[in-house]
Design an enzyme around this catalytic site. Structure first.
Site, mmCIF file in Angstrom:
data_model
loop_
_atom_site.group_PDB
_atom_site.id
_atom_site.type_symbol
_atom_site.label_atom_id
_atom_site.label_comp_id
_atom_site.label_asym_id
_atom_site.label_seq_id
_atom_site.Cartn_x
_atom_site.Cartn_y
_atom_site.Cartn_z
ATOM 1 N N ASP A 276 -32.812 -31.326 11.312
ATOM 2 C CA ASP A 276 -34.158 -31.641 11.802
ATOM 3 C C ASP A 276 -34.099 -33.046 12.390
ATOM 4 O O ASP A 276 -33.060 -33.465 12.888
ATOM 5 C CB ASP A 276 -35.174 -31.520 10.665
ATOM 6 C CG ASP A 276 -36.559 -31.116 11.162
ATOM 7 O OD1 ASP A 276 -37.113 -31.859 11.996
ATOM 8 O OD2 ASP A 276 -37.090 -30.081 10.734
ATOM 9 N N HIS A 310 -33.078 -33.002 15.759
ATOM 10 C CA HIS A 310 -34.157 -32.801 16.714
ATOM 11 C C HIS A 310 -34.482 -34.061 17.502
ATOM 12 O O HIS A 310 -35.000 -33.975 18.613
ATOM 13 C CB HIS A 310 -35.417 -32.313 15.993
ATOM 14 C CG HIS A 310 -35.282 -30.921 15.456
ATOM 15 N ND1 HIS A 310 -36.297 -30.268 14.788
ATOM 16 C CD2 HIS A 310 -34.245 -30.045 15.476
ATOM 17 C CE1 HIS A 310 -35.887 -29.066 14.417
ATOM 18 N NE2 HIS A 310 -34.648 -28.908 14.815
#
Length: 516
Positions: A276, A310
């Site tokens: 993430d 991300h």
């Protein structure tokens, strides 16, 4: 301030450079390395490591059994209690495999994981009870204990060079089953003491390392992998140093580091490989963020390498308490979605301001090199109260990216446009160029975009924007496309652009664009 990053000096591939950083961190004792002074564009105290009494408490001396089969939760608790009663010091985890449940630190204690030591955390949820106070997704709740936890402490540390193994795979299946009642409770004003979770039926995955309301925190020199959810999550903390930490966490919501309503935070010489966001700044979710009212402020990220994830530096989406005074410099990104990702949505409120990014290099980014959006769409909760956030006062300088989906994307809202954003010395090769909607007071100075398709600059409802020394697009594509009745005051200077390279929509006011 250094103008050339560590990785750039050696001119090696980013993946190799990341390994070199980890190797160099392990080769020397990071605790003896001086911390370089901070030269931020805002006032911030110089970071100082917490100092601990020269006393060592070896885990073996408290009945711990090595091998990774016997739980040593009680041995850790005894060692920490003895260290605390002696006035503090170092709890030493020697070489070997050590299985344990949650570890709760106290003031004046350094949990030191020696070279060759691996802490393996239990994957049994019942081992992390009783519930403790944490912040989950920007909402204060009582939930399963984080794997390493402290509350209301001063002078605490976790140091390496050993490995923290969160053994988190057993938790990951909870992602689609997690209870969302905490968000409703916050909206309804339910007292925090009544927001109690910590059962499989009301299950919320815990963070890996989480300190609540602590001062003088040091995390240095270790590798951390495979946590249940967010990896390193300081909440309401002050004076936090995170350096030479190797974050290797691939799993759902395995953010690397989430400073949450914290102030005076330094993150440096860290390597991120995450499932993430890498470093992501938070400050609370909607009503609960407004209730607490604590911004994250004074944050420096420098000399870090991100491979996957991300975003390298991310702000939001839970930022209702505000985020301000952030300085990222001399970092490199490889295969992350974005280099800088600032995300919110129409019910967050809060202000994101005074963000400075410079000397950043990226390669093979999957999405935008830089994105500022108020239309974050991954939150599953409905918008109940419309309260747009504010994005203002940001500067991006000396950013080079070889490969991205979009160079720069900015999207505000009509009644709260993104305000006062400056880009200087930007060089990006991407599929699409610069897209901006609902923004004002923008400067693009020496911004070179090599895009594969579309206009170089695509503006909608943009006012008071200056484009200086920008190269002409390739393949005959338009230089600038402008739409929206709110557009105006757009000036193109020293860019060798003809009037035919500018396309304006029917609703754009006359003379909205000037070429000089």
């Amino acid at each position: 301030m250094k103008q050339i990053s560590i990785l750039s000096r050696f001119r090696v591939p980013l993946q190799v450079a990341a390994l070199l950083i980890v190797a160099s961190a392990r080769a020397a004792d990071p605790s003896t390395e001086p911390i370089e002074p901070i030269n931020a564009p805002f006032p911030m105290p110089q970071p100082v490591r917490p100092v601990f009494p020269n006393k060592a408490f070896n885990l073996r001396d408290f009945g711990a059994i090595e091998g990774g089969a016997e739980k040593n939760t009680e041995a850790f608790a005894k060692a920490i209690e003895a260290c605390s009663k002696a006035g503090g010091g170092q709890v030493v985890v020697p070489a070997g495999k050590w299985l344990t449940g949650p570890i709760h630190l106290r003031s004046n204690i350094d949990l030191h994981v020696e070279d060759g030591a691996e802490l393996i955390f239990s994957d049994k949820p019942e081992d992390y009870l009783p519930p403790v106070l944490v912040r989950n997704g920007g909402v204060d709740v009582y939930n399963y204990s984080p794997l390493i936890y402290a509350r209301d402490c001063e002078n605490i540390a976790v140091t390496g060079p050993g490995l923290l193994n969160g053994n988190g795979k057993a938790w990951w299946a909870w992602k689609g089953l997690e209870n969302n009642q905490s968000f409703k409770m916050a909206t309804q004003g339910v007292p925090v003491e009544q927001r109690v979770f910590g059962t499989p039926q009301a299950g919320i995955r815990p963070s890996f390392v989480s300190f609540v309301n602590c001062k003088n925190v040091l995390l240095e020199g270790f590798t951390i992998s495979s946590g249940p959810a967010w990896t390193i999550h300081p909440i309401y903390c002050e004076n936090v140093i995170i350096r030479r930490v190797n974050v290797d966490t691939h799993g759902p919501n395995n953010d690397g580091m989430d400073p949450d309503s914290c102030r005076n935070v330094l993150v440096e010489h860290c390597v991120f490989r995450t499932g993430d966001d890498c470093l992501v700044l938070k400050s609370g979710y909607n009503e609960d963020g407004w209730r607490v009212g604590k911004p994250t402020e004074n944050v420096v990220m420098r000399y870090c390498s991100t491979t996957e994830g991300h975003g390298a530096l991310v702000i939001g989406s839970e930022m209702s308490g505000g985020v301000r005074n952030v300085y990222m410099h001399d970092c490199e990104c490889d295969r992350t979605d974005c280099a800088v990702r600032i995300k919110s949505r129409l019910d967050r409120g809060g202000v994101i301001e005074n963000i400075y990014v410079e000397n950043v290099k990226g390669k093979d980014l999957q999405r935008e090199a830089i994105i500022l959006t108020m239309a974050y769409g991954s939150d599953r909760q409905p918008i109940v109260n419309r309260k747009p956030p504010v994005f203002r006062n940001m500067q991006f300088k000396n950013v080079t990216v070889d490969g991205a989906g979009t160079a720069i994307s900015i999207s505000g809202v009509e009644d709260t446009p993104v305000d006062n954003i400056r880009f200087e010395n930007i060089d990006i090769h991407s599929k699409k160029g610069v897209t901006v909607s609902d923004a004002k007071d923008l400067v693009f100075d020496n911004v070179k975009i090599a895009s594969d398709a579309g206009p170089l600059f695509d503006f909608k409802d943009v006012s008071q924007a200056s484009i200086q020394k920008a190269g002409a697009p390739q393949g005959g594509s338009p230089f600038l496309k402008v739409e929206g009745k709110a557009s105006g005051g757009i000036v193109i200077e020293n860019s060798n652009v003809s009037e035919g390279a500018v396309i304006t929509g029917a609703d754009v006011p006359a003379k909205a664009v000037t070429i000089q």
